[in-house]
Design an enzyme around this catalytic site. Sequence first.
Site, PDB file in Angstrom:
ATOM      1  N   VAL A  18       0.833  -1.203   0.000  1.00 21.34           N
ATOM      2  CA  VAL A  18       0.000   0.000   0.000  1.00 21.34           C
ATOM      3  C   VAL A  18       0.871   1.257   0.000  1.00 21.34           C
ATOM      4  O   VAL A  18       0.647   2.174  -0.801  1.00 21.34           O
ATOM      5  CB  VAL A  18      -0.955   0.010   1.222  1.00 21.34           C
ATOM      6  CG1 VAL A  18      -1.830   1.259   1.196  1.00 21.34           C
ATOM      7  CG2 VAL A  18      -1.826  -1.254   1.241  1.00 21.34           C
ATOM      8  N   GLU A 133     -10.792   4.797   5.970  1.00 15.70           N
ATOM      9  CA  GLU A 133     -11.592   4.185   4.894  1.00 15.70           C
ATOM     10  C   GLU A 133     -10.967   2.893   4.360  1.00 15.70           C
ATOM     11  O   GLU A 133     -11.662   1.929   4.059  1.00 15.70           O
ATOM     12  CB  GLU A 133     -11.760   5.197   3.749  1.00 15.70           C
ATOM     13  CG  GLU A 133     -12.625   4.719   2.603  1.00 15.70           C
ATOM     14  CD  GLU A 133     -14.051   4.406   3.024  1.00 15.70           C
ATOM     15  OE1 GLU A 133     -14.778   5.340   3.375  1.00 15.70           O
ATOM     16  OE2 GLU A 133     -14.427   3.217   3.015  1.00 15.70           O
ATOM     17  N   LYS A 209     -12.711  -6.389  10.642  1.00 10.68           N
ATOM     18  CA  LYS A 209     -13.436  -5.476   9.750  1.00 10.68           C
ATOM     19  C   LYS A 209     -14.908  -5.392  10.137  1.00 10.68           C
ATOM     20  O   LYS A 209     -15.510  -4.309  10.125  1.00 10.68           O
ATOM     21  CB  LYS A 209     -13.286  -5.933   8.299  1.00 10.68           C
ATOM     22  CG  LYS A 209     -11.853  -5.796   7.786  1.00 10.68           C
ATOM     23  CD  LYS A 209     -11.679  -6.546   6.479  1.00 10.68           C
ATOM     24  CE  LYS A 209     -10.285  -6.369   5.898  1.00 10.68           C
ATOM     25  NZ  LYS A 209     -10.039  -7.316   4.799  1.00 10.68           N
ATOM     26  N   GLY A 306      -5.294  -4.869  -2.725  1.00 12.39           N
ATOM     27  CA  GLY A 306      -4.410  -4.552  -3.853  1.00 12.39           C
ATOM     28  C   GLY A 306      -3.877  -3.141  -3.686  1.00 12.39           C
ATOM     29  O   GLY A 306      -4.490  -2.312  -3.007  1.00 12.39           O
TER      30      GLY A 306
HETATM   31  N1  LIG Z   1      -2.211  -5.075   0.812  1.00 14.03           N
HETATM   32  C1  LIG Z   1      -3.494  -4.770   0.680  1.00 14.03           C
HETATM   33  O1  LIG Z   1      -4.112  -5.051  -0.352  1.00 14.03           O
HETATM   34  C2  LIG Z   1      -4.218  -4.059   1.782  1.00 14.03           C
HETATM   35  C3  LIG Z   1      -5.583  -3.723   1.620  1.00 14.03           C
HETATM   36  C4  LIG Z   1      -6.265  -3.037   2.640  1.00 14.03           C
HETATM   37  C5  LIG Z   1      -5.584  -2.717   3.797  1.00 14.03           C
HETATM   38  N2  LIG Z   1      -4.262  -3.088   3.944  1.00 14.03           N
HETATM   39  C6  LIG Z   1      -3.600  -2.737   5.184  1.00 14.03           C
HETATM   40  O2  LIG Z   1      -2.569  -1.833   4.901  1.00 14.03           O
HETATM   41  C7  LIG Z   1      -1.494  -2.012   5.801  1.00 14.03           C
HETATM   42  C8  LIG Z   1      -0.201  -2.267   5.026  1.00 14.03           C
HETATM   43  O3  LIG Z   1      -0.345  -3.443   4.240  1.00 14.03           O
HETATM   44  P1  LIG Z   1       0.719  -3.831   3.121  1.00 14.03           P
HETATM   45  O4  LIG Z   1       0.123  -4.969   2.376  1.00 14.03           O
HETATM   46  O5  LIG Z   1       1.161  -2.642   2.378  1.00 14.03           O
HETATM   47  O6  LIG Z   1       1.917  -4.400   4.022  1.00 14.03           O
HETATM   48  P2  LIG Z   1       3.424  -4.705   3.587  1.00 14.03           P
HETATM   49  O7  LIG Z   1       3.519  -4.839   2.118  1.00 14.03           O
HETATM   50  O8  LIG Z   1       3.886  -5.809   4.451  1.00 14.03           O
HETATM   51  O9  LIG Z   1       4.219  -3.368   3.993  1.00 14.03           O
HETATM   52  C9  LIG Z   1       4.453  -2.995   5.295  1.00 14.03           C
HETATM   53  C10 LIG Z   1       5.443  -1.833   5.291  1.00 14.03           C
HETATM   54  O10 LIG Z   1       5.594  -1.353   6.628  1.00 14.03           O
HETATM   55  C11 LIG Z   1       6.970  -1.358   6.994  1.00 14.03           C
HETATM   56  N3  LIG Z   1       7.052  -1.750   8.397  1.00 14.03           N
HETATM   57  C12 LIG Z   1       6.424  -2.798   8.991  1.00 14.03           C
HETATM   58  N4  LIG Z   1       6.727  -2.855  10.303  1.00 14.03           N
HETATM   59  C13 LIG Z   1       7.550  -1.815  10.539  1.00 14.03           C
HETATM   60  C14 LIG Z   1       8.206  -1.336  11.694  1.00 14.03           C
HETATM   61  N5  LIG Z   1       8.088  -1.936  12.879  1.00 14.03           N
HETATM   62  N6  LIG Z   1       8.971  -0.214  11.584  1.00 14.03           N
HETATM   63  C15 LIG Z   1       9.118   0.385  10.388  1.00 14.03           C
HETATM   64  N7  LIG Z   1       8.523  -0.009   9.257  1.00 14.03           N
HETATM   65  C16 LIG Z   1       7.748  -1.107   9.326  1.00 14.03           C
HETATM   66  C17 LIG Z   1       7.652  -2.349   6.083  1.00 14.03           C
HETATM   67  O11 LIG Z   1       8.999  -1.955   5.941  1.00 14.03           O
HETATM   68  P3  LIG Z   1      10.056  -2.781   5.009  1.00 14.03           P
HETATM   69  O12 LIG Z   1       9.530  -2.600   3.613  1.00 14.03           O
HETATM   70  O13 LIG Z   1      11.354  -2.111   5.200  1.00 14.03           O
HETATM   71  O14 LIG Z   1      10.001  -4.209   5.474  1.00 14.03           O
HETATM   72  C18 LIG Z   1       6.835  -2.219   4.806  1.00 14.03           C
HETATM   73  O15 LIG Z   1       7.341  -1.198   3.997  1.00 14.03           O
HETATM   74  C19 LIG Z   1      -1.937  -3.156   6.720  1.00 14.03           C
HETATM   75  O16 LIG Z   1      -2.569  -2.619   7.855  1.00 14.03           O
HETATM   76  C20 LIG Z   1      -2.922  -3.901   5.876  1.00 14.03           C
HETATM   77  O17 LIG Z   1      -3.837  -4.641   6.649  1.00 14.03           O
HETATM   78  C21 LIG Z   1      -3.587  -3.737   2.966  1.00 14.03           C
END
Ligand SMILES: NC(=O)c1ccc[n+]([C@@H]2O[C@H](COP(=O)([O-])OP(=O)(O)OC[C@H]3O[C@@H](n4cnc5c(N)ncnc54)[C@H](OP(=O)(O)O)[C@@H]3O)[C@@H](O)[C@H]2O)c1
Length: 435
Positions: A18, A133, A209, A306
Amino acid sequence: VPASRHSIGIGLLGLGVVGSGVARILDEKAAVYASRVGVPLVIRRVLVRDIEKERAFAPDRSLLTTDPEAVFGDPEIDVIVEVMGGEHPAYAYIQRAVETGRYVVTANKEVMAKHGPDLLGLAQQKGVDILYEASVGGGIPVISPLKRDLLANSVSAIAAIINGTTNYILTRMARDGMGYSEALRQAQDLGYAESDPTNDVEGFDAAYKLAILASLGFHTLVHPDQVYREGITAITDRDFRYAGELGYVIKLLALARREPDGLRIRVHPALVHDEEPIAKVDGVFNAIQLEGDLLGRVLFQGRGAGSLPTTSAVVADLIDVAIGLVRGWRDRLNWVREGQATVAPMESLRTRYYMRLTLADQPGVLARIASVLGDHSISLASVIQKEADESAQTAEIVIMTHVATEAGLSKALAELRTLEAVVGVGNCIRVETTV
Ligand SMILES: NC(=O)c1ccc[n+]([C@@H]2O[C@H](COP(=O)([O-])OP(=O)(O)OC[C@H]3O[C@@H](n4cnc5c(N)ncnc54)[C@H](OP(=O)(O)O)[C@@H]3O)[C@@H](O)[C@H]2O)c1
């Protein structure tokens, strides 16, 4: 535009699926957003775990930091966008952001489900706000409709498919006759499921959710622990085959309804008739159906996850906050809690059931089964004999019941399990109607 605001400064926490979408779109559409807001939206700092990591999109490398102080200590940051995920340290960071007078935009369902009410209360005290949202249904607008557009209604029911991973798995099982493990493996290969899929397949993510939706919709406080929860791991390809023959699909439903003995809030697999709109929501798509006393039913459907769909919701919240900051609007519509939720016990649930049993191939067995069910006021809508295993001298039957209570059903199942003629209870799945 107040002269003091030449830009809106953003601190981005997370640059994953994201976060990199948000960074990319803020870059690509910078001019459009600047004209919409009145000043540019500028990313000032990006918090990550590993600066060296390769990213789908990364802003200027000098903005990346692993030190949260570099973000919170920057006086030019007005808004914190939290897209790290997980409960800790994200919860503490959001708290910190609010305490230091920053607005927050988050996609974090776990934090908002568990701590949303406290955080929103704190934000109100501090004269800021938290927008979320993207926490439910990815890019599908549903939090904002609940907060604003449905305000004149009393919401009586929510029926939703809000976990794309399980919906993808169930869709593959239904369409391609795949087993659960194979469908899960495919979901993992495609990046829809994590290597530890527990959060999705055991229904935790959907429960977070649903707690958020129910709190907003019913103007009360629903904690995720109050959501009854069952995952999808017990469903077999046979259940799909038999359900299909009967005209049903199997979905992981998130259901909430006002009932006389309280709010009934649950996440579990259910048979849904294949002609209902929600039964047609396949793959990684999500849908949320709300029922209001004035409007009737409304169904929101679209991409529930996504990078870009989720970015759509995150950036919309960001633009909303930014416009408020530029124009000096402080107040926006807030979640108003009107009472404490009483959660109805599952035992009083009344619904229909699908049951798959393996029986000894003996005369009179079906009559015994019907009599046990009858003792608990469960009547049969249909009984179909499926496969017989001649060598084992067993036969598999599928029973569809009329409406019965969960309490009666649990007792009947326990009794059936003690019968010698019942070789096994293959599965028992609730049958739900959303129309
Ligand atoms: N993916 C989806 O489709 C989606 C949809 C709706 C909601 N969400 C929500 O959006 C959020 C992010 O999801 P995502 O899929 O983007 O996750 P992700 O790809 O795993 O990315 C997480 C990011 O946060 C960083 N991070 C995690 N823990 C950290 C810490 N302790 N200190 C500093 N940086 C940290 C990571 O750093 P590094 O890159 O350096 O490891 C990474 O860049 C979540 O709450 C998820 O539930 C996601």
